[in-house]
Design an enzyme around this catalytic site. Sequence first.
Site, short mmCIF file in Angstrom:
data_model
loop_
_atom_site.label_atom_id
_atom_site.label_comp_id
_atom_site.label_asym_id
_atom_site.label_seq_id
_atom_site.Cartn_x
_atom_site.Cartn_y
_atom_site.Cartn_z
CE LYS A 282 -4.21 -1.78 0.40
NZ LYS A 282 -5.33 -1.48 -0.52
CE LYS B 139 -10.49 -4.72 -3.54
NZ LYS B 139 -10.11 -3.52 -2.74
#
Length: 338
Positions: A154, A251
């Site tokens: 990230k 997702k």
Amino acid sequence: MTGPSSVVLETHIEKLPLKQPFHITGYTFTECDALVVTLRDGELTGRGEGLGVYYRHDTPTAMIRQVEALRGLIEGGVTREQVLSLLPAGGARNALDCALWDLEAKRRNASVWQLAGIAEPRPLLTTYTLSADAPAEVETAARELKGAKAIKLKLTNDPLNAERVKAARRACPDAWLMVDANQGFTRDTLRDVVPTFIDAGVAVIEQPFPIGQEALFDGFDCPIPFAADESVQDRSDLARLVGRVQIINIKLDKCGGLTAGLALAREAGKLGFQLMVGNMGGTSWSMGPAFVLGSLCSVVDLDGPMFIRADRNPAISYQEGRVWCPDEVWGGPRNVAA
């Protein structure tokens, strides 16, 4: 599937504390809340879990209201196809849809992957995700990863991204590496750090630009493939991403369940996109349906349970950098009530 009137709906929200705070662009998470939908038909039980989409204010409290509003239809035998029109894309539809898949597998004594017409699953190489922490902390966390062969790092909208990438690469010199900015870059800040990405062997750049600013991809010279996450919620978003990104991150909380996820995967494949499956966090009950979809994907990011303090029992397993979901965790034919 058409369920008989004997179906009983149960819903509840579970708090899932994280082992430690997790940082991305604009957010720090210390726990996540999950909506659990359970469908009981005599001794048969189907379960689904949804976390919703935090940046769309898709909260479990709102999600549980959406499902409860359909109680009569659900207990009367709603189908997965009907649910697609009864609920919008999001966590509520995901939880209900996955519970319907799980119940159907029990009723038909077959695994969900068989019902979906997918090849028998195998353990999938999954990314292990590193928080957007200080570079020294990134390096320490990366060295502590056990068995990781693929890493998702990230990044965020600060000046430390190049050093984070270097730290991750020092710690894991042989791992496949992708970075995820969660909408945190501008064209200038991305351009500045791309040389570091190239030197570090970064394989994928996920969602560098904010939702609605997809035109920033146009003409951007970068040899590393781009993946869209927040920019693609469901099939309606695909057309504007053609020629701009190479990979679509599916997702189930975004698109609203395995039924919608499989449809999105088919359409994205026809348009020439590579497929990725990701997650919004959660337990093995969230990863199980995504694992089914993962068989169709070239990039798999299903490490959500690694961040929570306690998972389900039985649970999916992580070994040698791969994730495996046995039938007894979710979506299997076993006739077990709990």
